[in-house]
Design an enzyme around this catalytic site. Structure first.
Site, PDB file in Angstrom:
ATOM      1  N   GLY A 101       0.880  -1.156  -0.102  1.00  0.00           N
ATOM      2  CA  GLY A 101       0.174   0.015  -0.179  1.00  0.00           C
ATOM      3  C   GLY A 101       0.816   1.120  -0.040  1.00  0.00           C
ATOM      4  N   ALA A 119      15.376  11.253  -1.594  1.00  0.00           N
ATOM      5  CA  ALA A 119      16.504  11.340  -0.763  1.00  0.00           C
ATOM      6  C   ALA A 119      17.368   9.997  -1.140  1.00  0.00           C
ATOM      7  CB  ALA A 119      16.008  10.944   0.564  1.00  0.00           C
ATOM      8  N   ARG A 135     -24.664   7.145  13.528  1.00  0.00           N
ATOM      9  CA  ARG A 135     -24.248   7.429  12.150  1.00  0.00           C
ATOM     10  C   ARG A 135     -22.964   6.914  11.893  1.00  0.00           C
ATOM     11  NH1 ARG A 135     -28.906   8.298  11.608  1.00  0.00           N
ATOM     12  NH2 ARG A 135     -30.115   9.909  10.911  1.00  0.00           N
ATOM     13  N   VAL A 164      17.759   8.792  -4.111  1.00  0.00           N
ATOM     14  CA  VAL A 164      18.355   9.330  -5.511  1.00  0.00           C
ATOM     15  C   VAL A 164      19.552  10.245  -5.206  1.00  0.00           C
ATOM     16  CG1 VAL A 164      17.947  10.329  -7.749  1.00  0.00           C
ATOM     17  CG2 VAL A 164      16.390   8.496  -6.878  1.00  0.00           C
ATOM     18  N   ARG A 210       1.339  -5.297  -4.944  1.00  0.00           N
ATOM     19  CA  ARG A 210       1.391  -6.457  -3.984  1.00  0.00           C
ATOM     20  C   ARG A 210       1.563  -7.529  -5.034  1.00  0.00           C
ATOM     21  NH1 ARG A 210      -0.471  -4.089   0.939  1.00  0.00           N
ATOM     22  NH2 ARG A 210      -2.452  -2.893   0.437  1.00  0.00           N
ATOM     23  N   LYS A 270     -22.985  15.561  27.889  1.00  0.00           N
ATOM     24  CA  LYS A 270     -22.644  15.474  26.533  1.00  0.00           C
ATOM     25  C   LYS A 270     -23.537  15.048  25.719  1.00  0.00           C
ATOM     26  CE  LYS A 270     -17.913  13.675  27.531  1.00  0.00           C
ATOM     27  NZ  LYS A 270     -16.702  13.347  26.785  1.00  0.00           N
ATOM     28  N   ASP A 322       5.685  -4.751   5.781  1.00  0.00           N
ATOM     29  CA  ASP A 322       6.382  -5.989   6.084  1.00  0.00           C
ATOM     30  C   ASP A 322       6.295  -7.175   5.276  1.00  0.00           C
ATOM     31  OD1 ASP A 322       3.454  -6.559   6.498  1.00  0.00           O
ATOM     32  OD2 ASP A 322       3.811  -8.133   8.247  1.00  0.00           O
ATOM     33  N   ARG A 379     -25.726  13.846  17.763  1.00  0.00           N
ATOM     34  CA  ARG A 379     -25.532  12.360  17.459  1.00  0.00           C
ATOM     35  C   ARG A 379     -24.426  11.505  17.807  1.00  0.00           C
ATOM     36  NH1 ARG A 379     -27.835  13.504  11.261  1.00  0.00           N
ATOM     37  NH2 ARG A 379     -30.078  12.440  11.856  1.00  0.00           N
ATOM     38  N   ARG A 386      -4.511   7.431   2.354  1.00  0.00           N
ATOM     39  CA  ARG A 386      -3.414   6.849   1.764  1.00  0.00           C
ATOM     40  C   ARG A 386      -2.955   8.164   0.905  1.00  0.00           C
ATOM     41  NH1 ARG A 386      -3.674   0.676   0.902  1.00  0.00           N
ATOM     42  NH2 ARG A 386      -3.603   1.143  -1.181  1.00  0.00           N
ATOM     43  N   ASP A 416       0.158   2.321   8.134  1.00  0.00           N
ATOM     44  CA  ASP A 416      -0.454   1.663   9.260  1.00  0.00           C
ATOM     45  C   ASP A 416       0.349   1.635  10.578  1.00  0.00           C
ATOM     46  OD1 ASP A 416      -2.672   0.962   7.830  1.00  0.00           O
ATOM     47  OD2 ASP A 416      -2.074  -1.252   7.519  1.00  0.00           O
ATOM     48  N   THR A 430       4.427   2.653   5.371  1.00  0.00           N
ATOM     49  CA  THR A 430       3.001   2.228   5.372  1.00  0.00           C
ATOM     50  C   THR A 430       2.287   3.390   6.228  1.00  0.00           C
ATOM     51  OG1 THR A 430       1.366   0.680   6.220  1.00  0.00           O
ATOM     52  CG2 THR A 430       3.807   0.670   6.999  1.00  0.00           C
ATOM     53  N   ASP A 479       2.732  -0.329  11.634  1.00  0.00           N
ATOM     54  CA  ASP A 479       2.615  -1.458  12.298  1.00  0.00           C
ATOM     55  C   ASP A 479       3.984  -2.318  11.752  1.00  0.00           C
ATOM     56  OD1 ASP A 479       2.176  -1.814   9.546  1.00  0.00           O
ATOM     57  OD2 ASP A 479       0.721  -3.343   9.974  1.00  0.00           O
ATOM     58  N   ARG A 525      -5.948  -2.598   9.083  1.00  0.00           N
ATOM     59  CA  ARG A 525      -6.508  -4.009   9.135  1.00  0.00           C
ATOM     60  C   ARG A 525      -6.064  -4.952  10.119  1.00  0.00           C
ATOM     61  NH1 ARG A 525      -6.605  -5.854   2.994  1.00  0.00           N
ATOM     62  NH2 ARG A 525      -4.363  -5.136   3.020  1.00  0.00           N
TER      63      ARG A 525
HETATM   64  O1  F6P Z   1      -1.529   0.039   3.515  1.00  0.00           O
HETATM   65  C1  F6P Z   1      -2.174  -0.444   4.421  1.00  0.00           C
HETATM   66  C2  F6P Z   1      -3.380  -0.489   4.353  1.00  0.00           C
HETATM   67  O2  F6P Z   1      -3.973   0.924   4.265  1.00  0.00           O
HETATM   68  C3  F6P Z   1      -4.469  -1.046   5.311  1.00  0.00           C
HETATM   69  O3  F6P Z   1      -5.052  -0.355   6.542  1.00  0.00           O
HETATM   70  C4  F6P Z   1      -5.681  -1.341   4.727  1.00  0.00           C
HETATM   71  O4  F6P Z   1      -6.424  -2.297   5.235  1.00  0.00           O
HETATM   72  C5  F6P Z   1      -4.977  -1.869   3.342  1.00  0.00           C
HETATM   73  O5  F6P Z   1      -4.108  -1.028   3.203  1.00  0.00           O
HETATM   74  C6  F6P Z   1      -5.951  -1.810   2.105  1.00  0.00           C
HETATM   75  O6  F6P Z   1      -5.299  -1.797   0.837  1.00  0.00           O
HETATM   76  P1  F6P Z   1      -5.560  -2.451  -0.411  1.00  0.00           P
HETATM   77  O7  F6P Z   1      -6.978  -2.265  -0.876  1.00  0.00           O
HETATM   78  O8  F6P Z   1      -4.605  -1.566  -1.475  1.00  0.00           O
HETATM   79  O9  F6P Z   1      -5.121  -3.816  -0.454  1.00  0.00           O
END
Ligand code: F6P
Length: 330
Positions: free
Chosen positions: A19, A30, A254, A32, A80, A222, A111, A171, A263, A136, A134, A138, A180
């Site tokens: 992603g 940087a 909602r 390059v 990917r 609230k 990863d 609301r 992204r 995320d 990324t 993570d 994910r």
């Molecule tokens: O890049 C990570 C991420 O943004 C996740 O949080 C998300 O679930 C996933 O990519 C979705 O990416 P794609 O639809 O490109 O597989």
């Protein structure tokens, strides 16, 4: 700067994979420019590992990475690759690298990207350096990944807007953010956006307890509430959780799913600086003769770790931030 092996390296290659994330372009720039500063040529690989397998390449110069520091996405495109997960794909990739006399590969991604680079290095001995890119956040071994804070800013701005309408209509809103398998974006954007709670995969989501807290908040005056939900929460996505809250708590809800906006967009100053530091560090590692590693940032210092750390070690969320949300929602 260690220039020990500088003479040996004439050409390196760079690709972005998985992603995309805002800040990948500053990282490419940087890489390059650090390479060219050190009289090393750079080959850009388009569309991630698929480009390496299929010889989709482009020579990169200082000028070809001009004007990209403020651009989201990745000028090299991303994918990917399923083929690269197979040994035959990696052998085809090696052929391309050899064809262009490349002696080091820098991969920017998450990863999955690191796993691919690690397999290539293990099978062929080819030098690989991973740069964490990324939204995320993570990846263990780095406090932040490139793109994370821009995504948090985007989510926060969306929450700010949702708050306006939530207040006007008294609301309860559930805002779904990306992640994910991780709740880093949810946690950070919930704090920055002043949300009532962040529902994340790393902590147990208790709908009954959440309803109780919402009820108590109402009693304290609230008039509206915002709950941030990480898409990977174990109770389901925001729509599913909203239904459970309506059923258990009797609230009308909602839902707003922010989605892929997170992204994209111009990288924040933080991500531009992070991309620049880590891109530079990746080239420096190849110059030092490092054969396989990831670069990261910890306590504002550039560090290196084995690539395997990205999938062998789970990055933990900051528990203090979790309790801060509770304190801030009194
Ligand atoms: O890049 C990570 C991420 O943004 C996740 O949080 C998300 O679930 C996933 O990519 C979705 O990416 P794609 O639809 O490109 O597989």
């Amino acid at each position: 700067m260690c220039l020990k092996n500088k003479e040996k390296i004439k050409k390196i290659a760079v690709l972005t994979s998985g992603g995309d994330s805002p800040g990948m372009n500053p990282a490419i720039r940087a890489i390059v420019r650090t390479a060219i500063y050190n009289k090393i040529e750079v080959l850009g690989i388009k569309n991630g590992y698929d480009g390496l397998i299929n010889d989709w390449t482009i020579p990169l110069t200082s000028r070809s990475v001009g004007g990209i520091i403020n651009k989201g996405g990745t000028m090299l495109f991303s994918a990917r690759s399923e083929d690269f997960q197979k040994p035959a794909g990696r052998q085809a990739a090696l052929k391309t690298l050899k064809k262009y006399n490349v002696s080091g590969l820098i991969v920017i991604g998450g990863d999955g990207t690191y796993r691919g680079a690690h397999a290539l290095h293990n099978e062929t001995g080819f030098s690989v350096i991973g740069v964490p890119g990324t939204i995320d956040n993570d990846i263990a071994g780095t406090d932040y990944t490139i793109g994370f804070y821009t995504a948090v800013d985007t989510a926060m701005q969306a929450i700010d807007k949702i708050r306006d309408t939530a207040v006007s209509h008294n609301r309860l809103f559930l805002v779904e953010v990306m992640g994910r398998h991780a709740g880093f974006i949810a946690l950070a954007s919930a704090i920055a956006g002043g949300a009532e709670d962040a529902l994340i995969p790393e902590t147990k989501t208790d709908i009954k307890e959440l309803c109780k807290r919402l009820h108590e908040g109402k009693k304290r005056g609230k008039i509206s509430s915002i709950i941030v939900v990480a898409e990977g929460d174990e109770e389901g996505n925001a729509i599913e959780i909203a239904k459970k809250i309506e059923k258990k708590g009797g609230y009308e809800t909602r839902v707003s799913v922010i989605g892929y906006q997170q992204r994209g967009g111009s990288p924040s100053a933080l991500d531009r600086i992070l991309g620049t530091r880590l891109g530079n560090a990746a080239v420096e590692e190849l110059l030092k003769g490092t054969q396989s590693a990831m670069v990261g940032i910890q306590q504002n210092k550039v560090v290196t770790h084995p690539l395997e750390m990205a999938w062998k070690e789970k990055k933990s969320i900051n528990k203090t931030l979790v309790s801060l949300i509770g304190i801030m929602s009194v």
